[in-house]
Design a protein around this motif. Structure first.
Motif, PDB file in Angstrom:
ATOM      1  N   MET A 129     -16.401   8.626  16.523  1.00 33.49           N
ATOM      2  CA  MET A 129     -16.170   7.423  15.737  1.00 33.49           C
ATOM      3  C   MET A 129     -15.192   6.515  16.472  1.00 33.49           C
ATOM      4  SD  MET A 129     -14.079   7.211  12.180  1.00 33.49           S
ATOM      5  CE  MET A 129     -14.297   5.735  11.242  1.00 33.49           C
ATOM      6  N   ALA A 130     -15.515   5.234  16.522  1.00 33.00           N
ATOM      7  CA  ALA A 130     -14.597   4.253  17.110  1.00 33.00           C
ATOM      8  C   ALA A 130     -13.400   4.076  16.182  1.00 33.00           C
ATOM      9  CB  ALA A 130     -15.318   2.923  17.300  1.00 33.00           C
ATOM     10  N   THR A 131     -12.272   3.792  16.757  1.00 32.25           N
ATOM     11  CA  THR A 131     -11.065   3.581  15.961  1.00 32.25           C
ATOM     12  C   THR A 131     -11.242   2.366  15.063  1.00 32.25           C
ATOM     13  OG1 THR A 131      -9.669   4.575  17.649  1.00 32.25           O
ATOM     14  CG2 THR A 131      -8.589   3.109  16.086  1.00 32.25           C
ATOM     15  N   LYS A 132     -10.866   2.525  13.792  1.00 31.73           N
ATOM     16  CA  LYS A 132     -10.901   1.437  12.819  1.00 31.73           C
ATOM     17  C   LYS A 132      -9.505   0.843  12.722  1.00 31.73           C
ATOM     18  CE  LYS A 132     -15.038   1.533  10.822  1.00 31.73           C
ATOM     19  NZ  LYS A 132     -15.912   0.405  10.685  1.00 31.73           N
ATOM     20  N   ASN A 133      -9.447  -0.481  12.698  1.00 35.95           N
ATOM     21  CA  ASN A 133      -8.182  -1.202  12.630  1.00 35.95           C
ATOM     22  C   ASN A 133      -8.125  -2.032  11.361  1.00 35.95           C
ATOM     23  OD1 ASN A 133      -7.305  -0.466  15.347  1.00 35.95           O
ATOM     24  ND2 ASN A 133      -8.987  -1.764  16.028  1.00 35.95           N
ATOM     25  N   ILE A 134      -7.111  -1.760  10.550  1.00 33.97           N
ATOM     26  CA  ILE A 134      -6.955  -2.460   9.282  1.00 33.97           C
ATOM     27  C   ILE A 134      -5.547  -3.032   9.216  1.00 33.97           C
ATOM     28  CG2 ILE A 134      -7.013  -2.231   6.771  1.00 33.97           C
ATOM     29  CD1 ILE A 134      -8.816   0.278   7.319  1.00 33.97           C
ATOM     30  N   MET A 135      -5.447  -4.235   8.689  1.00 33.98           N
ATOM     31  CA  MET A 135      -4.145  -4.854   8.456  1.00 33.98           C
ATOM     32  C   MET A 135      -4.031  -5.192   6.978  1.00 33.98           C
ATOM     33  SD  MET A 135      -3.707  -7.487  11.644  1.00 33.98           S
ATOM     34  CE  MET A 135      -2.158  -8.141  11.026  1.00 33.98           C
ATOM     35  N   ILE A 136      -2.825  -4.999   6.458  1.00 37.63           N
ATOM     36  CA  ILE A 136      -2.512  -5.416   5.098  1.00 37.63           C
ATOM     37  C   ILE A 136      -1.376  -6.410   5.233  1.00 37.63           C
ATOM     38  CG2 ILE A 136      -1.836  -4.675   2.792  1.00 37.63           C
ATOM     39  CD1 ILE A 136      -2.583  -1.771   3.864  1.00 37.63           C
ATOM     40  N   VAL A 137      -1.572  -7.615   4.711  1.00 39.88           N
ATOM     41  CA  VAL A 137      -0.546  -8.647   4.811  1.00 39.88           C
ATOM     42  C   VAL A 137      -0.241  -9.191   3.423  1.00 39.88           C
ATOM     43  CG1 VAL A 137      -1.231  -9.222   7.173  1.00 39.88           C
ATOM     44  CG2 VAL A 137      -2.185 -10.537   5.283  1.00 39.88           C
ATOM     45  N   GLY A 138       1.030  -9.497   3.228  1.00 34.73           N
ATOM     46  CA  GLY A 138       1.435 -10.036   1.938  1.00 34.73           C
ATOM     47  C   GLY A 138       2.881 -10.459   1.971  1.00 34.73           C
ATOM     48  N   VAL A 139       3.433 -10.545   0.782  1.00 31.82           N
ATOM     49  CA  VAL A 139       4.808 -10.971   0.590  1.00 31.82           C
ATOM     50  C   VAL A 139       5.561  -9.800  -0.029  1.00 31.82           C
ATOM     51  CG1 VAL A 139       6.241 -12.619  -0.695  1.00 31.82           C
ATOM     52  CG2 VAL A 139       4.106 -13.365   0.335  1.00 31.82           C
ATOM     53  N   GLY A 140       6.842  -9.700   0.298  1.00 34.09           N
ATOM     54  CA  GLY A 140       7.655  -8.613  -0.249  1.00 34.09           C
ATOM     55  C   GLY A 140       7.503  -8.491  -1.752  1.00 34.09           C
ATOM     56  N   GLY A 141       7.305  -7.258  -2.222  1.00 33.36           N
ATOM     57  CA  GLY A 141       7.162  -6.992  -3.647  1.00 33.36           C
ATOM     58  C   GLY A 141       5.733  -6.962  -4.141  1.00 33.36           C
ATOM     59  N   GLN A 142       4.761  -7.175  -3.263  1.00 28.71           N
ATOM     60  CA  GLN A 142       3.361  -7.208  -3.693  1.00 28.71           C
ATOM     61  C   GLN A 142       2.657  -5.858  -3.613  1.00 28.71           C
ATOM     62  OE1 GLN A 142       1.780 -10.706  -1.373  1.00 28.71           O
ATOM     63  NE2 GLN A 142       1.068 -11.211  -3.424  1.00 28.71           N
ATOM     64  N   GLY A 143       3.330  -4.819  -3.219  1.00 24.82           N
ATOM     65  CA  GLY A 143       2.684  -3.514  -3.140  1.00 24.82           C
ATOM     66  C   GLY A 143       1.994  -3.250  -1.818  1.00 24.82           C
ATOM     67  N   THR A 144       2.375  -3.976  -0.796  1.00 26.51           N
ATOM     68  CA  THR A 144       1.774  -3.803   0.525  1.00 26.51           C
ATOM     69  C   THR A 144       2.005  -2.393   1.059  1.00 26.51           C
ATOM     70  OG1 THR A 144       2.229  -6.132   0.926  1.00 26.51           O
ATOM     71  CG2 THR A 144       1.653  -4.820   2.836  1.00 26.51           C
ATOM     72  N   LEU A 145       3.219  -1.883   0.886  1.00 28.64           N
ATOM     73  CA  LEU A 145       3.546  -0.563   1.432  1.00 28.64           C
ATOM     74  C   LEU A 145       2.831   0.555   0.678  1.00 28.64           C
ATOM     75  CD1 LEU A 145       7.316  -1.159   2.221  1.00 28.64           C
ATOM     76  CD2 LEU A 145       5.311  -1.535   3.669  1.00 28.64           C
ATOM     77  N   LEU A 146       2.729   0.437  -0.649  1.00 31.38           N
ATOM     78  CA  LEU A 146       1.974   1.426  -1.424  1.00 31.38           C
ATOM     79  C   LEU A 146       0.510   1.423  -0.979  1.00 31.38           C
ATOM     80  CD1 LEU A 146       1.581   3.467  -3.748  1.00 31.38           C
ATOM     81  CD2 LEU A 146       1.165   1.493  -5.242  1.00 31.38           C
ATOM     82  N   THR A 147      -0.045   0.235  -0.801  1.00 31.87           N
ATOM     83  CA  THR A 147      -1.433   0.120  -0.368  1.00 31.87           C
ATOM     84  C   THR A 147      -1.626   0.763   1.004  1.00 31.87           C
ATOM     85  OG1 THR A 147      -1.605  -1.927  -1.633  1.00 31.87           O
ATOM     86  CG2 THR A 147      -3.330  -1.503  -0.014  1.00 31.87           C
ATOM     87  N   SER A 148      -0.666   0.581   1.899  1.00 34.39           N
ATOM     88  CA  SER A 148      -0.787   1.195   3.227  1.00 34.39           C
ATOM     89  C   SER A 148      -0.714   2.717   3.146  1.00 34.39           C
ATOM     90  CB  SER A 148       0.277   0.656   4.184  1.00 34.39           C
ATOM     91  OG  SER A 148       1.559   1.091   3.830  1.00 34.39           O
ATOM     92  N   ARG A 149       0.062   3.240   2.205  1.00 34.56           N
ATOM     93  CA  ARG A 149       0.120   4.701   2.037  1.00 34.56           C
ATOM     94  C   ARG A 149      -1.223   5.232   1.532  1.00 34.56           C
ATOM     95  NH1 ARG A 149       5.446   3.527   0.548  1.00 34.56           N
ATOM     96  NH2 ARG A 149       5.059   3.648  -1.688  1.00 34.56           N
ATOM     97  N   ILE A 150      -1.863   4.491   0.640  1.00 36.45           N
ATOM     98  CA  ILE A 150      -3.191   4.903   0.167  1.00 36.45           C
ATOM     99  C   ILE A 150      -4.188   4.833   1.326  1.00 36.45           C
ATOM    100  CG2 ILE A 150      -5.133   4.283  -1.341  1.00 36.45           C
ATOM    101  CD1 ILE A 150      -2.982   3.276  -3.370  1.00 36.45           C
ATOM    102  N   LEU A 151      -4.178   3.711   2.052  1.00 31.62           N
ATOM    103  CA  LEU A 151      -5.105   3.546   3.173  1.00 31.62           C
ATOM    104  C   LEU A 151      -4.855   4.552   4.281  1.00 31.62           C
ATOM    105  CD1 LEU A 151      -5.645  -0.271   3.629  1.00 31.62           C
ATOM    106  CD2 LEU A 151      -7.379   1.480   3.416  1.00 31.62           C
TER     107      LEU A 151
END
Length: 189
Positions: free
Chosen positions: A1-23
């Motif tokens: 499998m080729a490496t998959k690259n995903i970015m999550i972008v947002g503003v502080g307090g929007q749950g970006t870090l929680l989403t990255s932990r799920i991903l």
């Protein structure tokens, strides 16, 4: 499998870090090598937050280079515009069509750009949703990030059951059901 690259972008307090932990937890549970990197900036003051999630058979580094993201998940439209150049030609940009004024706009030193969504749609494959309004319909505006993630899930190689399993293991126990419901809303869009 080729490496998959995903970015999550947002503003502080929007749950970006929680989403990255799920991903990050999802491909890890499926047996892939996973690398994450978080850039917080002035996150506590509403500043930009960027998270890189890379997974595959063997991943050497956590940073996604410009023009290499398969999927960008943007929790705010200006952040989508700011990081869209990281997307591959055939990549997907998923945008919460929501406005949060950055500090320079708040203090009158800059203006919020016009027609952001039109500019993005002219150049990229964009899926937009007003996940903030959709989450209010569920009774909890904090789960908008799981609605956006539900849309992103349609562009990734994992079953809905795998997503639910990781959501259950990652979010606070008392919020499992509302987060799963929010994910389902996004997945159905």
């Amino acid at each position: 499998m080729a490496t998959k690259n995903i970015m999550i972008v947002g503003v502080g307090g929007q749950g970006t870090l929680l989403t990255s932990r799920i991903l990050g937890g999802l491909p890890l549970a499926a047996g892939y090598d996973v690398k994450l990197s978080e850039v917080h900036g002035m996150a506590q003051r509403g500043g930009s937050v960027v998270t890189f999630v890379r997974y595959g058979e063997k991943v050497a580094e956590p940073i996604v280079e410009e023009g290499q993201a398969d999927v960008i998940i943007a929790f705010e439209r200006l952040e989508a515009l700011r990081y869209a150049h990281f997307l591959k030609k055939d990549g997907v940009l998923i945008v919460n069509d929501w406005r949060i004024d950055p500090m320079p706009v708040v203090i009158g030193m800059a203006e919020y750009p016009d027609q952001i969504m039109e500019k993005l749609e002219a150049e990229y494959k964009v899926y937009k949703v007003n996940a903030t309004e959709e989450s209010k319909k569920l009774g909890n505006p904090k789960v908008f990030n799981l609605i956006v993630l539900g849309i992103a899930a349609q562009h990734m190689d994992f079953t809905k059951e795998q997503w639910y399993d990781v959501i259950e293991k990652t979010v606070p126990p008392k919020t499992i059901e509302i987060n799963k419901k929010a994910f389902e809303v996004g997945f159905a869009l």
